[in-house]
Design an enzyme around this catalytic site. Sequence first.
Site, PDB file in Angstrom:
ATOM      1  N   TYR A  12      34.833  28.561  38.789  1.00  0.00           N
ATOM      2  CA  TYR A  12      34.564  28.687  40.226  1.00  0.00           C
ATOM      3  C   TYR A  12      33.981  27.415  40.825  1.00  0.00           C
ATOM      4  CZ  TYR A  12      35.711  33.589  40.364  1.00  0.00           C
ATOM      5  OH  TYR A  12      36.389  34.769  40.318  1.00  0.00           O
ATOM      6  N   TYR A  23      36.050  43.740  43.609  1.00  0.00           N
ATOM      7  CA  TYR A  23      36.235  42.693  42.619  1.00  0.00           C
ATOM      8  C   TYR A  23      36.191  43.333  41.237  1.00  0.00           C
ATOM      9  CZ  TYR A  23      35.653  38.704  39.598  1.00  0.00           C
ATOM     10  OH  TYR A  23      35.833  37.788  38.592  1.00  0.00           O
ATOM     11  N   ASP A  66      34.196  51.183  37.488  1.00  0.00           N
ATOM     12  CA  ASP A  66      33.924  49.836  36.988  1.00  0.00           C
ATOM     13  C   ASP A  66      32.415  49.602  37.092  1.00  0.00           C
ATOM     14  OD1 ASP A  66      33.538  47.184  36.473  1.00  0.00           O
ATOM     15  OD2 ASP A  66      35.096  46.444  37.819  1.00  0.00           O
ATOM     16  N   LYS A 115      28.937  42.579  31.031  1.00  0.00           N
ATOM     17  CA  LYS A 115      27.710  41.985  31.577  1.00  0.00           C
ATOM     18  C   LYS A 115      26.448  42.433  30.839  1.00  0.00           C
ATOM     19  CE  LYS A 115      29.357  40.192  35.870  1.00  0.00           C
ATOM     20  NZ  LYS A 115      30.330  40.726  36.795  1.00  0.00           N
TER      21      LYS A 115
HETATM   22  C1  PLP Z   1      31.865  40.490  36.797  1.00  0.00           C
HETATM   23  C2  PLP Z   1      32.670  41.704  37.048  1.00  0.00           C
HETATM   24  C3  PLP Z   1      33.896  41.908  36.406  1.00  0.00           C
HETATM   25  C4  PLP Z   1      34.506  40.868  35.507  1.00  0.00           C
HETATM   26  O1  PLP Z   1      33.755  40.639  34.367  1.00  0.00           O
HETATM   27  P1  PLP Z   1      33.957  39.260  33.550  1.00  0.00           P
HETATM   28  O2  PLP Z   1      33.171  39.456  32.309  1.00  0.00           O
HETATM   29  O3  PLP Z   1      33.400  38.184  34.442  1.00  0.00           O
HETATM   30  O4  PLP Z   1      35.410  39.094  33.310  1.00  0.00           O
HETATM   31  C5  PLP Z   1      34.556  43.090  36.628  1.00  0.00           C
HETATM   32  N1  PLP Z   1      34.067  44.021  37.446  1.00  0.00           N
HETATM   33  C6  PLP Z   1      32.899  43.865  38.090  1.00  0.00           C
HETATM   34  C7  PLP Z   1      32.388  44.960  38.959  1.00  0.00           C
HETATM   35  C8  PLP Z   1      32.165  42.700  37.929  1.00  0.00           C
HETATM   36  O5  PLP Z   1      31.019  42.524  38.602  1.00  0.00           O
END
Ligand code: PLP
Length: 438
Positions: free
Chosen positions: A15, A142, A236, A265
């Site tokens: 980025y 996202y 998600d 994460k």
């Molecule tokens: C960061 C994020 C992703 C992607 O995760 P990466 O490990 O960066 O590929 C997917 N969904 C959400 C809600 C996120 O915040």
Amino acid sequence: MNLAERDQNVIWHPYTQMKTAALPIPIVRGEGALLFSEDGQTYIDAVASWWVNLHGHAHPYIAQKVAEQLQTLEHVIFAGFTHPAAVTFAERLLQILPQGQSRIFYSDNGSTAVEVALKMAIQYWNNHGTTKKKIIAFRDSYHGDTFGAMSVSARSAFTAPFWSYLFEVAFIDVPTPGNKEESIKQLEAFAAAGDVAAFIYEPLVLGTAGMVMYTPEVLDRLMLICQQHDILTIADEVMTGFGRTGRHFATDYLQQKPDMVCLSKGLTGGTMALGATSCNEKIYEAFLHDDKSKTLFHGHSYTGNPVACAAGLASMDLLLQTETQESINRIAQRHAEFAQRIKDLPQVLEVRQQGTILAVEFEDGGTSYFSDLRDTLYSYGIDNGVILRPLGNIIYVIPPYCITDKQLDQVYQTIIGMQEIVSGKRHHPRPDRDMLHD
Ligand SMILES: *Cc1c(COP(=O)(O)O)cnc(C)c1O
């Protein structure tokens, strides 16, 4: 040559417009919520290093568990073989995951956790002999940077070069208070038209969209519509998982439960790259068959990596401690108090909070004005020893849970300083290089 200069010779950062970006800040050590740079500066990591860190940097307990695992078994192929860390971590995840989740599929980041969920959903219908094609997602969502994850994410500047390569998705409005009924209507229309395989969503908080928040009540209504129309649901929780929203998962605020959950994460407390997709028995059973073509043909070399699973187990030990849970509540309380303090100040458009996530949205004085201003705000934070990455005109705080009250004070004071810059009360020079990349 110092580290930043050596970096410039060999590294391509995520980025980042490498032509105009400021030199990266070399970090040589971390402890608790603090990061220490090569030149002796100290920074409060108020964004938990891209939302991953839960318990602080270089946590000794996680370090010890990871070291033990490394000396026992660093990796083993995960097809045809298994190992204690993967099994124990799956067992313990299922104990805290939303009701109904019964299987864990490991991968290695948030985007792949999403890819796996999408493939499970699409193949679920295939295996049942019905081809339902359409995926529904929030317009500003996202879900990651791989092609499937990009497809279900907002059509934004991030993805513009790839639009023609992304599969078609039915987008609905985010059900923010003003948009609730509209969003429900849009989902109902798509659902009634049929052919919908799944609905993927960020529960309660859309991170990259700017910490955009909506209520559990409206998400329950959306999920109920999905249930009535036999549409699979994918939560998600890559950002919202593991205490971020005040409970273990954002889904814990809901009556309805999803068919699949995506995790990454905070999954390892921010120490190792790991992703996981959980699903309920209904999804899992659709893949059990004598016909081998019904198999989920997906996997990664590092699937179920023992060191990452050990880090996940150690992070979960810490997460479940009373002390950590109290800290999550303390941060939420402090955020709420600060929200009261700042919400009526000039140029503050809205303050949003959900658990440990706080967002302050400033009045947007026009895009070009703000693209300059956000660099100024970012560099003001850095100059004051606080890492805060504005998303456009939105400043947010997602701290490690171990952040102290004193450190929180410094973060809040820095945001007040930013409010003063935005409202013209304080001057801070604009950096001559890009300070911000997303
Ligand atoms: C960061 C994020 C992703 C992607 O995760 P990466 O490990 O960066 O590929 C997917 N969904 C959400 C809600 C996120 O915040």
